[in-house]
Structures are given as structure tokens and as C-alpha cells.
Design a protein around this motif. Structure first.
Motif, PDB file in Angstrom:
ATOM      1  N   LEU A   1      -4.165  13.336  -3.911  1.00  0.00           N
ATOM      2  CA  LEU A   1      -4.761  14.556  -4.452  1.00  0.00           C
ATOM      3  C   LEU A   1      -6.147  14.196  -4.981  1.00  0.00           C
ATOM      4  O   LEU A   1      -6.307  13.258  -5.754  1.00  0.00           O
ATOM      5  N   LEU A   2      -7.162  14.961  -4.534  1.00  0.00           N
ATOM      6  CA  LEU A   2      -8.527  14.746  -5.022  1.00  0.00           C
ATOM      7  C   LEU A   2      -8.892  15.920  -5.907  1.00  0.00           C
ATOM      8  O   LEU A   2      -8.698  17.073  -5.519  1.00  0.00           O
TER       9      LEU A   2
ATOM     10  N   LYS B   1      -3.233  11.295   3.929  1.00  0.00           N
ATOM     11  CA  LYS B   1      -3.089  12.736   3.778  1.00  0.00           C
ATOM     12  C   LYS B   1      -3.818  13.108   2.483  1.00  0.00           C
ATOM     13  O   LYS B   1      -3.602  12.488   1.442  1.00  0.00           O
ATOM     14  N   VAL B   2      -4.692  14.111   2.579  1.00  0.00           N
ATOM     15  CA  VAL B   2      -5.599  14.421   1.478  1.00  0.00           C
ATOM     16  C   VAL B   2      -5.498  15.897   1.114  1.00  0.00           C
ATOM     17  O   VAL B   2      -5.445  16.755   1.995  1.00  0.00           O
TER      18      VAL B   2
ATOM     19  N   ASP C   1       4.974  16.106  -7.205  1.00  0.00           N
ATOM     20  CA  ASP C   1       5.759  14.957  -6.684  1.00  0.00           C
ATOM     21  C   ASP C   1       5.409  14.570  -5.253  1.00  0.00           C
ATOM     22  O   ASP C   1       5.809  13.518  -4.805  1.00  0.00           O
ATOM     23  N   GLN C   2       4.669  15.414  -4.556  1.00  0.00           N
ATOM     24  CA  GLN C   2       4.309  15.019  -3.185  1.00  0.00           C
ATOM     25  C   GLN C   2       3.222  13.939  -3.155  1.00  0.00           C
ATOM     26  O   GLN C   2       3.040  13.270  -2.148  1.00  0.00           O
ATOM     27  N   TYR C   3       2.505  13.752  -4.276  1.00  0.00           N
ATOM     28  CA  TYR C   3       1.372  12.814  -4.276  1.00  0.00           C
ATOM     29  C   TYR C   3       1.747  11.473  -4.884  1.00  0.00           C
ATOM     30  O   TYR C   3       2.433  11.419  -5.911  1.00  0.00           O
TER      31      TYR C   3
ATOM     32  N   LEU D   1      -3.377   7.506 -11.312  1.00  0.00           N
ATOM     33  CA  LEU D   1      -4.515   8.390 -11.545  1.00  0.00           C
ATOM     34  C   LEU D   1      -5.771   7.517 -11.503  1.00  0.00           C
ATOM     35  O   LEU D   1      -5.918   6.618 -12.332  1.00  0.00           O
ATOM     36  N   ILE D   2      -6.611   7.748 -10.517  1.00  0.00           N
ATOM     37  CA  ILE D   2      -7.849   6.958 -10.420  1.00  0.00           C
ATOM     38  C   ILE D   2      -9.006   7.805 -10.944  1.00  0.00           C
ATOM     39  O   ILE D   2      -9.254   8.913 -10.471  1.00  0.00           O
ATOM     40  N   ASN D   3      -9.699   7.276 -11.943  1.00  0.00           N
ATOM     41  CA  ASN D   3     -10.776   7.981 -12.642  1.00  0.00           C
ATOM     42  C   ASN D   3     -12.111   7.379 -12.206  1.00  0.00           C
ATOM     43  O   ASN D   3     -12.387   6.217 -12.488  1.00  0.00           O
TER      44      ASN D   3
END
Ligand SMILES: [Mn+2]
Length: 341
Positions: free
Chosen positions: A18-19, A46-47, A76-78, A105-107
Motif C-alpha cells: 500500500l502506497l 502488487k501496488v 490485512d491484504q497488505y 510501515l516504511i516512512n
């Protein structure tokens, strides 16, 4: 550099990403989101592109912009979320709580005030734009940049540097953009889309706003106000005021400029968005911080539910003596150049 390596390793192992970026997105938010997503797709991921706000018409030309969705679906899909250009997670808006359920979680951000909300954090205040950092991530991923990614990155750098006019327009910003132009990115076409496609209603609003501009006696501070009445009279929306504060910033005597704008009512409370722009000698982010906001030295902002007259009075009070907010140092060009990859 190890942080970058950790992020690259994680992204390579991710599957469903997720973006996300901040509500009321600007060119850097959207450019960073789209470039990062296109690069991850090129790696076979998948994005999902998420932003809760309407996309300003000026950015409708960005590649893949039509794929941005206002709902993220079940968290929950990510396995991974990449949050771009947000100093705190709540900047993404309503989706923030659900995003915390995603395992990683990438910040990735360039706000000095970033609170390090991620599991993995890449925060580089010397970067001119988050898009500049995304360039570094894409390069480190080993994804060949193409013209679409380049258009997105160029847009982020161009808008966050005020068309290369702010003090953050350093060597790395120019070096990256030089490379992007080599990939077929067209600065004239992008500039025309972002800065030269205004509807007439915006000019009518601008006329009203300019008519009401207020200055300190010495002209160091200029204040513009957009009221609900002005927007109703001209048929404009908040998106039509994008960049308007720069008219005040451009005055020869101005060190600090502000635009106060009536915001959507929250819980029936009338609030205001305030944009601040400084000419480089004053720290706009420090001034915004006094009101609970933030941003960068040349460009910052805040949201407040104080009454309009009180916001004005407090800003004029601060502007009466700008000395405490003067900036004495600038990042060295070497420091800024050090962000690449
Ligand atoms: Mn930014």
C-alpha cells in the motif's frame, strides 16, 4: 546508508504494498507516490495507490494518477505500507489507524519534524523533496528509471523547490532533473500543466484576495486572506488557491508571507488553513510550529480553529519582530548532494 539497505531488502521481499501520502496532496506527495508505485510494479509487486483527497486538476496529467483511490480496503491484504512525504502518520488522514495494522510501515520523508512513525524510517531533511529520496530508492532497487517515473519525480522536485527558486534547490535537485530530462521528461510541458492552466474563476478570486492584502509598516510581512464569501462569490474551491501565497512572497520587502484560507468545517467548527512562505532569511517551519504546524524553512503551514481575527493578530505580533525566526545557516551543497541513493 544501512537504513536504505534495510528498506531495499524489505521492498524486494514484499508482495502486496500500500502506497500512501498526505491528504490535500501537493506535487511532491503525488509525484513521490506515483513514481514509487510504478517502480515497485516494475519489480513485480502488487501496488495500491491511496490518497483520501480529491486530486487537484493541475496534477491530472501525471502518469497513473487515475489509479489513486480514496479507499484502501482491508488492511490485512497488505504486507507493507510505504508512507511518503508525511511528517506524522496522521497526515494521511482517515486511513492512519488502519495503516497501523499493516506489518511493516516504511516512512520516507524530508520534513525535519518527522517523528519516525515507521517500522523502517528514511528521513532526510536535506532532500529538496521526497521525490528526490524516491529517486534514490528506485536507483537502489535497481529499477531502470523511465519517462513516466521521471515525470513524477521531476514534478515533485519542481513543486517543492518553487520551480527551483527556493533555497532547497541545490545540486542534487538539478543533477537528478538533468538526468530525468535525458529520459525524455519535458520541463516546459510539466510547467504548463502545473503553473499555466488556471481557470478564470481562480483569477477572479486572486483579484479579490490581492485587493485585501495587508502588510506590516515596513513591508516585511504580507498577509492574504481567502474567506468563504470570496470562494462562494467566485465559485472557487480550496484547490483554486494553490500557490497563491507566492504573490505575497514575491513582494520586494517581504521576508514572510501568509495566506489564511477558510477550511472545510470539522465537527461544525470553522477552521483555517494557513500557508506560510519565507524568502530564505526567515524559518517558516518554526513560525508554523508555534501554531502546531510544520513544514520546511521556505514553506510551511498549519491548521487552526482560532478565530480569524486572532490568527491575524498573532501573525502580525510575530511579524513585528522577525529576528527570533531569522535563519543564519543554509545546508551546504555537499550535504544536499549526499542524499542520492
Ligand atoms: Mn515534500
Amino acid at each position: 546508508m544501512w537504513k536504505m539497505q534495510q528498506i531495499i531488502t524489505h521492498l524486494k521481499n514484499s508482495r502486496n504494498v500500500l502506497l500512501a501520502t498526505h491528504a490535500r496532496p501537493d506535487g511532491d506527495a503525488l509525484g513521490s507516490l506515483l513514481a514509487m508505485g510504478l517502480a515497485l510494479e516494475a519489480c513485480g509487486k502488487k501496488v495500491t495507490f491511496y490518497n483520501e483527497s480529491p486530486i487537484p486538476a493541475a496534477y491530472g496529467f501525471l502518469p497513473a494518477v487515475g489509479r489513486i483511490q480514496a479507499l484502501m480496503g482491508s488492511s490485512d491484504q497488505y504486507d507493507t505500507a510505504v508512507v511518503l512525504d508525511c511528517s506524522t502518520l496522521d497526515r494521511v488522514g482517515k486511513g492512519a489507524a488502519a495503516m497501523l495494522q499493516i506489518p511493516t510501515l516504511i516512512n520516507i520523508d524530508h520534513h525535519a519534524s518527522n517523528d519516525g512513525f515507521g517500522t523502517l524510517n528514511l528521513v532526510t531533511p536535506a532532500a529538496s523533496a521526497t521525490a528526490e529520496m524516491v529517486y534514490g530508492v528506485i536507483t537502489a532497487l535497481g529499477v531502470p528509471l523511465d519517462r513516466d517515473m521521471g515525470t513524477c519525480i521531476y514534478t515533485g522536485i519542481s513543486t517543492d523547490t518553487g520551480s527551483f527558486q527556493f533555497s532547497n534547490a541545490g545540486r542534487s535537485a538539478f543533477a537528478i532533473c538533468e538526468e530525468l530530462v535525458g529520459l525524455g521528461v519535458q520541463p516546459d510541458v510539466i510547467a504548463r500543466q502545473i503553473y499555466g492552466t488556471f481557470p478564470l474563476r481562480r483569477l477572479r478570486l486572486l483579484a479579490l484576495v490581492l485587493g485585501g492584502i495587508e502588510l506590516t509598516p515596513g513591508g516585511e510581512f504580507a498577509l492574504m486572506t481567502v474567506t468563504e464569501t470570496m470562494m462562494a462569490e467566485t465559485g472557487t474551491t480550496p484547490a483554486d488557491t494553490d500557490g497563491m501565497v507566492n504573490y505575497a512572497r514575491g513582494l520586494e520587502t517581504v521576508k514572510l508571507a501568509a495566506l489564511i484560507q477558510a477550511a472545510e468545517k470539522k465537527n461544525g467548527e470553522a477552521g483555517f488553513h494557513v500557508s506560510l512562505r519565507a524568502n530564505g532569511s526567515v524559518d517558516a517551519a518554526a513560525v508554523a510550529g508555534l501554531f502546531g504546524g510544520g513544514g520546511h524553512v521556505p514553506a510551511a503551514g498549519f491548521y487552526t480553529e482560532l478565530p480569524l481575527e486572532e490568527i491575524k493578530a498573532r501573525l502580525f505580533d510575530i511579524a513585528g519582530d522577525l529576528a527570533p525566526w531569522e535563519v543564519t545557516t543554509h545546508p551546504l551543497p555537499e550535504q544536499a548532494a549526499g542524499n542520492q541513493a
